[in-house]
Design an enzyme around this catalytic site. Structure first.
Site, PDB file in Angstrom:
ATOM      1  NE  ARG A 194      -3.554   1.064   2.044  1.00 51.06           N
ATOM      2  CZ  ARG A 194      -4.067   1.735   3.080  1.00 51.06           C
ATOM      3  NH1 ARG A 194      -4.323   1.111   4.210  1.00 51.06           N
ATOM      4  NH2 ARG A 194      -4.298   3.029   2.992  1.00 51.06           N
ATOM      5  CE  LYS A 195       3.677   2.078   4.402  1.00 50.58           C
ATOM      6  NZ  LYS A 195       2.680   1.069   4.768  1.00 50.58           N
TER       7      LYS A 195
END
Length: 372
Positions: A179-180
């Site tokens: 999710r980065k």
């Protein structure tokens, strides 16, 4: 519509294929070394070490800083649990301190008030991708002879007063989780200008011995010695190849996320009971996540339920660590607790289309209004 989504494609596949052809898939190989050099330049430091996660980077950093069992480490409370877990794994005690109500980043005054004779350092967190108040934190650290550690898990590409996230403290740790802003699915990095810290971390992250790549060109048959017990905290060369391709994408990914954040700011500016995310004027937010702040917790939960019923991903922001039983904390940190109860994370990633952003805005507004 997911809350997060990676941007990957042919460039990443080609990079992985090149590693497959090289025959070196394991960790800390030639592709890792090339990525480390590029990543260090990208975040404005001299040295970088690729790791298996941000959590292992944090733990390695605390080990090389000399954190011991009787020590206290001041930790920004509003953060994912990995930040405080690293202190526990190092044998020390995390002392949680409260945060700013607008950004969720640690309050420098609260940090100064928490220093005791046992305090050895400070971990600040770049919440959702926005750097903390590092000039003020550095002043506290200097005054008390402490080190300063930047948890930049979400902040690749962010800046603070013109300086890149990652270059703002003695050490910094990044995450490459799915999710980065840039991702290999998992992974992380420990970065610093202090060569001695990174070189010791390099040994520790490979069981405490010199990594295999450093023995490849030796004559004879060197047998490495081991002076302290280390870990297997290495990033594989497959993941490093993906990260190298992701670094090429970083400027475009940041621009896309910034455009989404601006559209959200406009779309929620006049919505009663909901405050859009704040970007301070002296820093550039990486927008790893976008957090709305809702007037009360019950209303936040009602809106979240409605969004999920309509197929829109959302979440609670992040943790108020002092409330987690694992730490046994007796701290009273009202701002962090309030953010836990009232923050709502909505979809934020570089793949969002204008129509999808408008749909999120419309659904949030309908939920707030109580429309069917």
């Amino acid at each position: 519509m997911p809350i997060g989504s990676p941007t990957v494609g042919e460039a990443e596949l080609a990079a992985v294929a090149e590693v497959f052809r090289s025959g070196w898939l394991a960790g800390s190989g030639p592709t890792c070394r090339r990525f480390e050099e590029r990543f260090a330049r990208a975040v404005g430091v001299r040295h970088a070490l690729a790791t298996s996660s941000c959590g292992t980077a944090l733990h390695l950093g605390l080990r090389v800083l000399g954190v011991a069992r009787a020590d206290e480490v001041i930790v920004a409370d509003y953060t994912f649990l990995a930040t405080a877990h690293a202190v526990v794994h190092a044998g020390a005690t995390p002392v949680f301190v409260d945060v700013r109500g607008d950004t969720g980043t640690v309050d420098p005054d609260a940090v100064a008030a928490a220093v005791t004779s046992r305090t050895v350092g400070i971990i600040a967190v770049d919440v959702a991708g926005q750097p903390a108040d590092y000039d003020e934190l550095a002043a506290v650290a200097r005054r008390h002879g402490l080190w300063l550690f930047e948890d930049a898990a979400c902040a690749a590409g962010a800046t603070y007063r013109g300086r890149p996230a990652g270059s703002l403290a003695d050490l910094a740790a990044f995450s490459f989780h799915g999710r980065k802003g840039i991702t290999a699915g998992e992974g992380g990095a420990l970065v610093s200008d202090r060569e001695e810290l990174i070189e010791r971390a390099r040994r520790l992250h490979s069981y405490g011995i010199v990594p295999a790549i450093e023995r490849e060109s030796a004559t004879g048959l060197p047998v490495p010695g081991c002076e302290e017990a280390g870990y297997n905290y290495r990033l594989s060369d497959v993941q490093a190849a993906i990260m190298t391709a992701q670094l090429d994408r970083l400027p475009g990914l940041l621009a896309s996320r910034r455009a989404v954040a601006e559209r959200y700011r406009e779309g929620f500016a006049d919505l009663p009971g909901v405050t859009p995310a704040v970007e301070l004027p002296d820093r550039e937010h990486a927008w790893q996540a976008y957090h709305l702040t809702v007037a009360c917790g019950e209303e936040r939960d009602r809106i979240a339920t409605r969004l999920r019923e309509r197929g829109i991903g959302c979440g609670f922001g992040t943790y108020a660590c002092h409330l987690q039983p694992v730490y046994g904390s007796d701290r009273h940190l009202p701002v962090s607790a309030r953010l836990l109860a009232t923050r709502l994370a909505i979809p934020m990633h570089a793949n969002l289309t204008g129509a999808e952003v408008d749909r999120v805005i419309g659904e949030v507004r309908s939920a707030v209004a109580g429309s069917p």
